[in-house]
Design a protein around this motif. Sequence first.
Motif, PDB file in Angstrom:
ATOM      1  N   ALA A  22       0.954  -0.873  -0.086  1.00  0.00           N
ATOM      2  CA  ALA A  22      -0.240   0.178  -0.458  1.00  0.00           C
ATOM      3  C   ALA A  22       0.853   1.336   0.055  1.00  0.00           C
ATOM      4  CB  ALA A  22      -0.986   0.191   1.198  1.00  0.00           C
ATOM      5  N   ILE A  23       2.241   0.699   0.875  1.00  0.00           N
ATOM      6  CA  ILE A  23       2.268   2.410   0.463  1.00  0.00           C
ATOM      7  C   ILE A  23       3.792   3.386  -0.560  1.00  0.00           C
ATOM      8  CG2 ILE A  23       5.195   3.224   1.364  1.00  0.00           C
ATOM      9  CD1 ILE A  23       4.163   2.054   4.736  1.00  0.00           C
ATOM     10  N   ARG A  24       3.798   1.148  -1.538  1.00  0.00           N
ATOM     11  CA  ARG A  24       4.174   1.388  -2.554  1.00  0.00           C
ATOM     12  C   ARG A  24       4.226   2.348  -3.153  1.00  0.00           C
ATOM     13  NH1 ARG A  24       9.311   2.829  -1.136  1.00  0.00           N
ATOM     14  NH2 ARG A  24      10.834   1.482  -1.592  1.00  0.00           N
ATOM     15  N   LEU A  25       2.585   1.399  -3.596  1.00  0.00           N
ATOM     16  CA  LEU A  25       1.889   2.034  -4.767  1.00  0.00           C
ATOM     17  C   LEU A  25       0.883   3.267  -4.101  1.00  0.00           C
ATOM     18  CD1 LEU A  25      -0.196  -1.478  -5.083  1.00  0.00           C
ATOM     19  CD2 LEU A  25       0.373  -0.464  -6.225  1.00  0.00           C
ATOM     20  N   GLY A  26       0.956   4.040  -2.988  1.00  0.00           N
ATOM     21  CA  GLY A  26       0.392   5.817  -2.941  1.00  0.00           C
ATOM     22  C   GLY A  26       1.772   6.137  -3.016  1.00  0.00           C
ATOM     23  N   GLN A  27       2.703   5.707  -2.531  1.00  0.00           N
ATOM     24  CA  GLN A  27       3.721   6.508  -2.667  1.00  0.00           C
ATOM     25  C   GLN A  27       4.139   6.696  -5.066  1.00  0.00           C
ATOM     26  OE1 GLN A  27       7.453   4.442  -1.351  1.00  0.00           O
ATOM     27  NE2 GLN A  27       7.670   5.493   0.640  1.00  0.00           N
ATOM     28  N   ARG A  28       3.426   5.892  -5.336  1.00  0.00           N
ATOM     29  CA  ARG A  28       4.200   5.927  -6.608  1.00  0.00           C
ATOM     30  C   ARG A  28       2.567   6.530  -7.073  1.00  0.00           C
ATOM     31  NH1 ARG A  28       8.286   3.834  -5.535  1.00  0.00           N
ATOM     32  NH2 ARG A  28       9.372   2.371  -6.145  1.00  0.00           N
ATOM     33  N   GLY A  29       2.143   7.328  -6.222  1.00  0.00           N
ATOM     34  CA  GLY A  29       0.867   8.314  -6.561  1.00  0.00           C
ATOM     35  C   GLY A  29      -0.487   7.469  -6.952  1.00  0.00           C
ATOM     36  N   HIS A  30      -0.958   6.317  -6.557  1.00  0.00           N
ATOM     37  CA  HIS A  30      -1.806   5.566  -6.862  1.00  0.00           C
ATOM     38  C   HIS A  30      -2.986   5.538  -6.014  1.00  0.00           C
ATOM     39  CE1 HIS A  30      -0.130   3.540 -10.209  1.00  0.00           C
ATOM     40  NE2 HIS A  30       1.085   3.269  -9.677  1.00  0.00           N
ATOM     41  N   PRO A  31      -3.747   5.819  -5.949  1.00  0.00           N
ATOM     42  CA  PRO A  31      -5.120   6.313  -4.903  1.00  0.00           C
ATOM     43  C   PRO A  31      -5.315   4.590  -4.448  1.00  0.00           C
ATOM     44  CG  PRO A  31      -6.178   7.018  -7.088  1.00  0.00           C
ATOM     45  CD  PRO A  31      -4.319   6.788  -6.893  1.00  0.00           C
ATOM     46  N   VAL A  32      -5.092   4.262  -2.889  1.00  0.00           N
ATOM     47  CA  VAL A  32      -4.838   3.028  -2.461  1.00  0.00           C
ATOM     48  C   VAL A  32      -6.436   3.453  -1.489  1.00  0.00           C
ATOM     49  CG1 VAL A  32      -3.655   1.145  -1.218  1.00  0.00           C
ATOM     50  CG2 VAL A  32      -2.853   2.599  -2.793  1.00  0.00           C
ATOM     51  N   THR A  33      -6.641   2.113  -1.323  1.00  0.00           N
ATOM     52  CA  THR A  33      -8.061   1.589  -0.541  1.00  0.00           C
ATOM     53  C   THR A  33      -7.368  -0.065   0.275  1.00  0.00           C
ATOM     54  OG1 THR A  33      -9.322   2.996  -0.969  1.00  0.00           O
ATOM     55  CG2 THR A  33      -9.958   1.234   0.531  1.00  0.00           C
ATOM     56  N   VAL A  34      -6.948  -0.416   1.712  1.00  0.00           N
ATOM     57  CA  VAL A  34      -6.681  -1.791   2.507  1.00  0.00           C
ATOM     58  C   VAL A  34      -7.915  -1.894   2.912  1.00  0.00           C
ATOM     59  CG1 VAL A  34      -5.390  -2.808   4.054  1.00  0.00           C
ATOM     60  CG2 VAL A  34      -4.050  -0.534   2.517  1.00  0.00           C
ATOM     61  N   ILE A  35      -7.892  -2.952   2.325  1.00  0.00           N
ATOM     62  CA  ILE A  35      -9.340  -4.323   2.833  1.00  0.00           C
ATOM     63  C   ILE A  35      -9.601  -4.845   3.702  1.00  0.00           C
ATOM     64  CG2 ILE A  35     -11.901  -5.164   3.149  1.00  0.00           C
ATOM     65  CD1 ILE A  35     -11.924  -3.717   0.013  1.00  0.00           C
ATOM     66  N   SER A  36      -9.001  -5.455   5.668  1.00  0.00           N
ATOM     67  CA  SER A  36      -8.804  -5.811   6.630  1.00  0.00           C
ATOM     68  C   SER A  36      -9.665  -6.543   7.293  1.00  0.00           C
ATOM     69  CB  SER A  36      -7.256  -5.819   6.369  1.00  0.00           C
ATOM     70  OG  SER A  36      -7.354  -4.810   7.524  1.00  0.00           O
ATOM     71  N   ARG A  37      -9.193  -7.687   7.583  1.00  0.00           N
ATOM     72  CA  ARG A  37     -10.102  -7.987   8.616  1.00  0.00           C
ATOM     73  C   ARG A  37      -9.139  -7.883  10.176  1.00  0.00           C
ATOM     74  NH1 ARG A  37     -10.227 -14.678   9.654  1.00  0.00           N
ATOM     75  NH2 ARG A  37      -7.652 -14.399  10.118  1.00  0.00           N
ATOM     76  N   GLU A  38      -7.953  -7.679  10.121  1.00  0.00           N
ATOM     77  CA  GLU A  38      -7.382  -7.366  11.169  1.00  0.00           C
ATOM     78  C   GLU A  38      -6.719  -5.825  10.757  1.00  0.00           C
ATOM     79  OE1 GLU A  38      -8.426 -11.552  12.289  1.00  0.00           O
ATOM     80  OE2 GLU A  38      -6.776 -10.717   9.819  1.00  0.00           O
ATOM     81  N   SER A  39      -6.474  -5.245  11.477  1.00  0.00           N
ATOM     82  CA  SER A  39      -5.301  -3.703  11.914  1.00  0.00           C
ATOM     83  C   SER A  39      -4.568  -4.042  13.051  1.00  0.00           C
ATOM     84  CB  SER A  39      -6.435  -3.033  11.631  1.00  0.00           C
ATOM     85  OG  SER A  39      -6.791  -2.959  10.236  1.00  0.00           O
ATOM     86  N   PRO A  40      -2.908  -3.222  11.480  1.00  0.00           N
ATOM     87  CA  PRO A  40      -1.686  -3.191  13.246  1.00  0.00           C
ATOM     88  C   PRO A  40      -2.619  -2.662  14.885  1.00  0.00           C
ATOM     89  CG  PRO A  40      -1.595  -1.745  10.822  1.00  0.00           C
ATOM     90  CD  PRO A  40      -2.730  -2.638  11.123  1.00  0.00           C
ATOM     91  N   GLY A  41      -2.025  -3.422  15.965  1.00  0.00           N
ATOM     92  CA  GLY A  41      -2.919  -3.099  17.341  1.00  0.00           C
ATOM     93  C   GLY A  41      -3.933  -4.970  17.593  1.00  0.00           C
ATOM     94  N   ASP A  42      -4.427  -4.879  16.835  1.00  0.00           N
ATOM     95  CA  ASP A  42      -4.936  -6.628  16.783  1.00  0.00           C
ATOM     96  C   ASP A  42      -3.845  -7.595  17.181  1.00  0.00           C
ATOM     97  OD1 ASP A  42      -7.705  -4.874  16.148  1.00  0.00           O
ATOM     98  OD2 ASP A  42      -7.522  -5.662  14.143  1.00  0.00           O
ATOM     99  N   PHE A  43      -4.735  -8.607  17.787  1.00  0.00           N
ATOM    100  CA  PHE A  43      -3.569  -9.573  17.620  1.00  0.00           C
ATOM    101  C   PHE A  43      -4.854 -11.043  17.626  1.00  0.00           C
ATOM    102  CE2 PHE A  43      -1.315  -6.115  19.815  1.00  0.00           C
ATOM    103  CZ  PHE A  43       0.244  -6.843  19.723  1.00  0.00           C
ATOM    104  N   HIS A  44      -4.088 -11.919  16.643  1.00  0.00           N
ATOM    105  CA  HIS A  44      -5.779 -12.862  16.294  1.00  0.00           C
ATOM    106  C   HIS A  44      -4.484 -14.010  15.567  1.00  0.00           C
ATOM    107  CE1 HIS A  44      -8.135 -15.554  14.418  1.00  0.00           C
ATOM    108  NE2 HIS A  44      -8.949 -14.960  14.447  1.00  0.00           N
ATOM    109  N   ILE A  45      -4.979 -15.156  16.053  1.00  0.00           N
ATOM    110  CA  ILE A  45      -3.699 -16.385  16.077  1.00  0.00           C
ATOM    111  C   ILE A  45      -3.405 -16.544  14.435  1.00  0.00           C
ATOM    112  CG2 ILE A  45      -5.873 -17.588  15.916  1.00  0.00           C
ATOM    113  CD1 ILE A  45      -4.226 -19.560  17.598  1.00  0.00           C
ATOM    114  N   ASP A  46      -4.698 -15.987  13.371  1.00  0.00           N
ATOM    115  CA  ASP A  46      -4.036 -15.795  12.152  1.00  0.00           C
ATOM    116  C   ASP A  46      -3.577 -14.942  11.773  1.00  0.00           C
ATOM    117  OD1 ASP A  46      -5.158 -18.586  11.531  1.00  0.00           O
ATOM    118  OD2 ASP A  46      -7.034 -18.353  11.733  1.00  0.00           O
ATOM    119  N   TYR A  47      -3.481 -13.279  12.073  1.00  0.00           N
ATOM    120  CA  TYR A  47      -3.069 -12.468  12.056  1.00  0.00           C
ATOM    121  C   TYR A  47      -1.420 -12.682  12.202  1.00  0.00           C
ATOM    122  CZ  TYR A  47      -2.062  -7.243  11.016  1.00  0.00           C
ATOM    123  OH  TYR A  47      -2.243  -5.668  10.763  1.00  0.00           O
ATOM    124  N   ALA A  48      -0.894 -12.249  11.043  1.00  0.00           N
ATOM    125  CA  ALA A  48       0.382 -13.252  11.825  1.00  0.00           C
ATOM    126  C   ALA A  48       1.723 -12.250  12.155  1.00  0.00           C
ATOM    127  CB  ALA A  48       1.280 -14.530  10.904  1.00  0.00           C
TER     128      ALA A  48
END
Length: 372
Positions: free
Chosen positions: A19-45
């Motif tokens: 997402a950062i690299r795409l954003g740095q190249r000027g692309h509009p980016v949307t991240v869709i995710s079940r977990e985000s930084p700050g979350d702790f889930h067994i499958d969020y490695a």
Amino acid sequence: MDQSSIIVVGAGVIGLTCAIRLGQRGHPVTVISRESPGDFHIDYASPWAGAHFRPVPITKPADRLEQGLMRETYTELQRLSEKHPEASVQFVPGVEFFDVADPAYFDPRLTQENSYASWPGFRVLDPQDFPEGHDTVKLGVTYTAWVLNSPVYLRWLEQEAKKLGVKFIHRELAALEEAVFVSREHEPDRNILAIVNASGRGFNDPHSFPSRGQFIAVSNRCEKTVSHHWSDGSTTVIIPRPLGGGTIIGGTKEPKNWSHSISENATLSILMRAAALCPELLGGEADTSSPALGFDVREVYVARRPMRRGGLRLETDRLVFQDTAENGMTNEEKSVPVVHCYGAGPSGFKLSWGLADRVERMVLACIEQSKT
């Protein structure tokens, strides 16, 4: 105003870095995710990861790609350690011991050909430098390793992405195709240029599977990474986490094991091995009267690495999906370009920036091809 965007599915280290690299190249980016930084889930490695560098030799054609990705990531992490200390990246000595000595790891001719010996600070250790009481060790090497505090680093990546205008949607997807409709709900006027599938194990990929790992976070500090590869195939790792993260000690590798439960036997074994391998963690000697042997244990945890038979999936495709036709009564088939980037196993951090550069180029090629 550009009414188009790129969707990144997954907010682990690979998804965020892409997402950062795409954003740095000027692309509009949307991240869709079940977990985000700050979350702790067994499958969020990603937040559970020890996240450290260790070199590997090139022994088969597929290794060349990963070697290149590792080097690109190493270089970028060097830059981040200097420019952004708040990201938590630091460089420390790394030492590694092997009970089985494969010539690819020590033969001077082979290590030059396979690039194993070309990493900063690399040298083969003398036997006198092997850990005391480990008579099974046949080979030891040292090199300059990077380490980072994975929860801190992930939050830093998220903040950097937001500075670039990347948007985040917190949603669990039942299928990759659902990303199209979730994006449409939040941004109905935007056209999707491409989707990046950085979802860890992918969606219904028969080649993907989890590998259970049990690890221990302790407050005891270590100023280097230490790895011991035992003759039975198991590995002991000791990984310092900067910025107050203590030390991660591991661990187990259990493919296709879905258990959530902590094994007390594994905990004791991991602590005993770490105490013997790196006595300086305990001030020189373990406290055998204590169940924790003198370690200040913060947490014992289980997480699942996103493995894939055949390794990392990095390729472009077309995601074909069914959409409701304008009459509202029937379906019509549509498609959107997709770049798959998942199944990195324990190597997500090691490959992340190299992968992000590859993904950005692949996305651009997809967009250009769609114009023709």
